[in-house]
Motif scaffolding. Structure first.
Motif, PDB file in Angstrom:
ATOM      1  N   ASP A  31       1.168 -10.091  13.990  1.00 57.73           N
ATOM      2  CA  ASP A  31       0.879  -9.117  12.935  1.00 57.73           C
ATOM      3  C   ASP A  31      -0.100  -8.061  13.451  1.00 57.73           C
ATOM      4  OD1 ASP A  31       2.397 -10.706  11.223  1.00 57.73           O
ATOM      5  OD2 ASP A  31       0.647 -11.800  10.498  1.00 57.73           O
ATOM      6  N   PHE A  32      -0.128  -6.951  12.761  1.00 54.54           N
ATOM      7  CA  PHE A  32      -1.097  -5.899  13.052  1.00 54.54           C
ATOM      8  C   PHE A  32      -2.079  -5.800  11.901  1.00 54.54           C
ATOM      9  CE2 PHE A  32       1.333  -4.651  16.593  1.00 54.54           C
ATOM     10  CZ  PHE A  32       0.567  -3.772  17.335  1.00 54.54           C
ATOM     11  N   VAL A  33      -3.314  -5.543  12.246  1.00 53.87           N
ATOM     12  CA  VAL A  33      -4.355  -5.317  11.256  1.00 53.87           C
ATOM     13  C   VAL A  33      -4.631  -3.824  11.249  1.00 53.87           C
ATOM     14  CG1 VAL A  33      -6.741  -5.792  10.617  1.00 53.87           C
ATOM     15  CG2 VAL A  33      -5.354  -7.588  11.681  1.00 53.87           C
ATOM     16  N   LEU A  34      -4.530  -3.217  10.082  1.00 55.91           N
ATOM     17  CA  LEU A  34      -4.789  -1.781   9.957  1.00 55.91           C
ATOM     18  C   LEU A  34      -6.132  -1.573   9.270  1.00 55.91           C
ATOM     19  CD1 LEU A  34      -1.286  -0.545   8.757  1.00 55.91           C
ATOM     20  CD2 LEU A  34      -2.205  -0.543  11.068  1.00 55.91           C
ATOM     21  N   ARG A  35      -6.936  -0.703   9.843  1.00 55.31           N
ATOM     22  CA  ARG A  35      -8.235  -0.348   9.280  1.00 55.31           C
ATOM     23  C   ARG A  35      -8.312   1.173   9.212  1.00 55.31           C
ATOM     24  NH1 ARG A  35      -8.482  -5.112   7.968  1.00 55.31           N
ATOM     25  NH2 ARG A  35      -9.718  -6.662   8.999  1.00 55.31           N
ATOM     26  N   THR A  36      -9.071   1.645   8.285  1.00 53.05           N
ATOM     27  CA  THR A  36      -9.281   3.092   8.182  1.00 53.05           C
ATOM     28  C   THR A  36     -10.738   3.417   8.443  1.00 53.05           C
ATOM     29  OG1 THR A  36      -9.693   2.981   5.801  1.00 53.05           O
ATOM     30  CG2 THR A  36      -7.428   3.396   6.501  1.00 53.05           C
ATOM     31  N   SER A  41     -13.669  14.348   4.974  1.00 52.91           N
ATOM     32  CA  SER A  41     -12.395  14.126   4.288  1.00 52.91           C
ATOM     33  C   SER A  41     -11.279  13.708   5.251  1.00 52.91           C
ATOM     34  CB  SER A  41     -11.992  15.393   3.527  1.00 52.91           C
ATOM     35  OG  SER A  41     -11.795  16.453   4.447  1.00 52.91           O
ATOM     36  N   ALA A  42     -11.553  13.685   6.544  1.00 54.91           N
ATOM     37  CA  ALA A  42     -10.545  13.281   7.536  1.00 54.91           C
ATOM     38  C   ALA A  42     -10.534  11.752   7.669  1.00 54.91           C
ATOM     39  CB  ALA A  42     -10.840  13.925   8.887  1.00 54.91           C
TER      40      ALA A  42
END
Length: 126
Positions: A31-36, A41-42
């Motif tokens: 699986d992949f873990v996505l983080r932001t 605002s970018a």
């Protein structure tokens, strides 16, 4: 497009008989873990592989018999060595799994329609 309608399963080069429609497997791609994260605002997204989920899995059910109960003992012994090799094929579709380990001792259900469910896990499929 071909599908695995009538797959053949071999464990340690021995073709085994399984119940129809009982085979399932994962190749262990993980699986992949996505983080932001953001700067004002970018917003950017960081994707990382979760290596803890890079395990392949093969499950199937066999009818309770002399043969299947002997296989339980053999595959449990294989855990002490290098595990089992499992190959799944149907026509032109083929998937091989190396160093697969029976993750727990299977429950053996007795009776005229008794079954044994097997679950193996190991490194990603080749």
């Amino acid at each position: 497009m071909a599908n695995l309608a009538t797959p053949t399963v071999s464990v340690n080069d021995d073709v085994i008989e399984i119940q129809p429609n009982s085979l399932s497997f994962k190749k262990g791609k993980g699986d992949f873990v996505l983080r932001t994260q953001q700067a004002g605002s970018a917003v950017s997204v960081i994707a990382n592989a979760n290596v803890e989920t890079k395990l392949s899995m093969v499950k199937f059910t066999m009818l309770m018999s002399d043969v299947s109960t002997e296989l339980v003992d053999q595959w449990l012994l294989d855990r002490e060595n290098n595990g089992s090799t499992i190959d799944i094929f149907d026509g032109s579709i083929s998937t091989g799994f190396q160093r697969m380990f029976l993750i727990s001792e299977p429950e053996q259900m007795t009776g005229s329609d008794g079954t044994i469910e097997f679950e193996f896990q190991g490194p990603p499929a080749n």
